[in-house]
Write a protein that holds these residues in place. Sequence first.
Motif, PDB file in Angstrom:
ATOM      1  N   CYS A   6     -22.201  15.464 -12.273  1.00 38.25           N
ATOM      2  CA  CYS A   6     -21.187  14.793 -12.410  1.00 38.25           C
ATOM      3  C   CYS A   6     -21.504  13.798 -13.640  1.00 38.25           C
ATOM      4  CB  CYS A   6     -20.803  13.837 -11.436  1.00 38.25           C
ATOM      5  SG  CYS A   6     -19.584  14.991 -10.107  1.00 38.25           S
ATOM      6  N   GLU A   7     -22.674  13.213 -13.497  1.00 35.68           N
ATOM      7  CA  GLU A   7     -23.207  12.327 -14.842  1.00 35.68           C
ATOM      8  C   GLU A   7     -23.310  13.212 -16.034  1.00 35.68           C
ATOM      9  OE1 GLU A   7     -25.538   9.177 -11.929  1.00 35.68           O
ATOM     10  OE2 GLU A   7     -26.690  10.807 -12.830  1.00 35.68           O
ATOM     11  N   ALA A  26     -19.590  13.738 -17.218  1.00 34.20           N
ATOM     12  CA  ALA A  26     -19.219  12.652 -17.518  1.00 34.20           C
ATOM     13  C   ALA A  26     -19.371  12.255 -19.108  1.00 34.20           C
ATOM     14  CB  ALA A  26     -19.466  11.311 -17.066  1.00 34.20           C
ATOM     15  N   LYS A  27     -20.406  12.695 -19.535  1.00 28.09           N
ATOM     16  CA  LYS A  27     -21.041  12.866 -20.901  1.00 28.09           C
ATOM     17  C   LYS A  27     -20.551  13.953 -21.607  1.00 28.09           C
ATOM     18  CE  LYS A  27     -25.358  10.180 -19.861  1.00 28.09           C
ATOM     19  NZ  LYS A  27     -26.708  10.465 -19.545  1.00 28.09           N
ATOM     20  N   GLU A  32     -15.121   8.958 -11.894  1.00 24.16           N
ATOM     21  CA  GLU A  32     -14.231   8.018 -12.528  1.00 24.16           C
ATOM     22  C   GLU A  32     -14.471   8.103 -13.924  1.00 24.16           C
ATOM     23  OE1 GLU A  32     -13.779   4.627  -9.152  1.00 24.16           O
ATOM     24  OE2 GLU A  32     -15.667   4.284 -10.473  1.00 24.16           O
ATOM     25  N   ALA A  33     -15.642   8.043 -14.571  1.00 21.77           N
ATOM     26  CA  ALA A  33     -15.901   7.926 -15.907  1.00 21.77           C
ATOM     27  C   ALA A  33     -15.269   9.466 -16.518  1.00 21.77           C
ATOM     28  CB  ALA A  33     -17.186   7.960 -16.289  1.00 21.77           C
ATOM     29  N   LEU A  34     -15.465  10.436 -15.786  1.00 21.45           N
ATOM     30  CA  LEU A  34     -14.946  11.803 -15.984  1.00 21.45           C
ATOM     31  C   LEU A  34     -13.405  11.939 -16.028  1.00 21.45           C
ATOM     32  CD1 LEU A  34     -15.265  14.753 -17.007  1.00 21.45           C
ATOM     33  CD2 LEU A  34     -15.606  15.265 -14.484  1.00 21.45           C
ATOM     34  N   SER A  35     -12.858  11.100 -15.310  1.00 21.44           N
ATOM     35  CA  SER A  35     -11.278  11.252 -14.892  1.00 21.44           C
ATOM     36  C   SER A  35     -10.909  10.262 -16.041  1.00 21.44           C
ATOM     37  CB  SER A  35     -11.030  10.444 -13.637  1.00 21.44           C
ATOM     38  OG  SER A  35      -9.547  10.158 -13.678  1.00 21.44           O
ATOM     39  N   GLU A  36     -11.232   9.410 -16.825  1.00 18.54           N
ATOM     40  CA  GLU A  36     -10.753   8.434 -17.827  1.00 18.54           C
ATOM     41  C   GLU A  36     -10.640   9.338 -19.176  1.00 18.54           C
ATOM     42  OE1 GLU A  36     -13.376   5.061 -18.054  1.00 18.54           O
ATOM     43  OE2 GLU A  36     -12.599   4.175 -16.075  1.00 18.54           O
ATOM     44  N   LYS A  37     -11.613  10.505 -19.177  1.00 22.96           N
ATOM     45  CA  LYS A  37     -11.586  11.503 -20.414  1.00 22.96           C
ATOM     46  C   LYS A  37     -10.419  12.359 -20.364  1.00 22.96           C
ATOM     47  CE  LYS A  37     -16.319  10.635 -21.326  1.00 22.96           C
ATOM     48  NZ  LYS A  37     -17.704  11.096 -21.767  1.00 22.96           N
ATOM     49  N   ARG A  48     -18.967   6.833  -9.421  1.00 24.29           N
ATOM     50  CA  ARG A  48     -18.817   6.256 -10.950  1.00 24.29           C
ATOM     51  C   ARG A  48     -18.823   7.264 -11.914  1.00 24.29           C
ATOM     52  NH1 ARG A  48     -22.698   2.547  -9.043  1.00 24.29           N
ATOM     53  NH2 ARG A  48     -24.421   3.720  -9.656  1.00 24.29           N
ATOM     54  N   ALA A  49     -19.340   8.493 -11.794  1.00 25.84           N
ATOM     55  CA  ALA A  49     -19.233   9.414 -12.716  1.00 25.84           C
ATOM     56  C   ALA A  49     -18.142  10.249 -12.825  1.00 25.84           C
ATOM     57  CB  ALA A  49     -20.546  10.562 -12.473  1.00 25.84           C
TER      58      ALA A  49
END
Length: 102
Positions: free
Chosen positions: A69-70, A73-74, A16-21, A13-14
């Motif tokens: 990773c979390e 992601a932030k 994926e969130a990072l990838s979106e950035k 999940r983290a």
Amino acid sequence: MDNLQQSLQRTIRALEALSEKNPPQVERVEELLDQLFQQKIDLANLNTNPAATPYQQAHQAMGLAASRCEKAAKDPGQIKEALPAVTDAIGKLTKLLNHVLT
């Protein structure tokens, strides 16, 4: 779902969130995600022993990877700490999967 699977899912999940950035190393992030998805499938199909040393090592490494990773992601600047942790966790999970399959 056991702790290793939870940490694996948190890592996915983290990432994926990072990838979106769209970080500078987005291709590497996508590669790692592909590997993690495959390992998630492999792990779900196996009966693992949580007391076994390879399991404990994989669980600890994946927990660290999830945490890093979390953070990344932030703050995408943290990606330099996250990607090596994921690579290490993938290696330890591979050892666990190989251990269970042999």
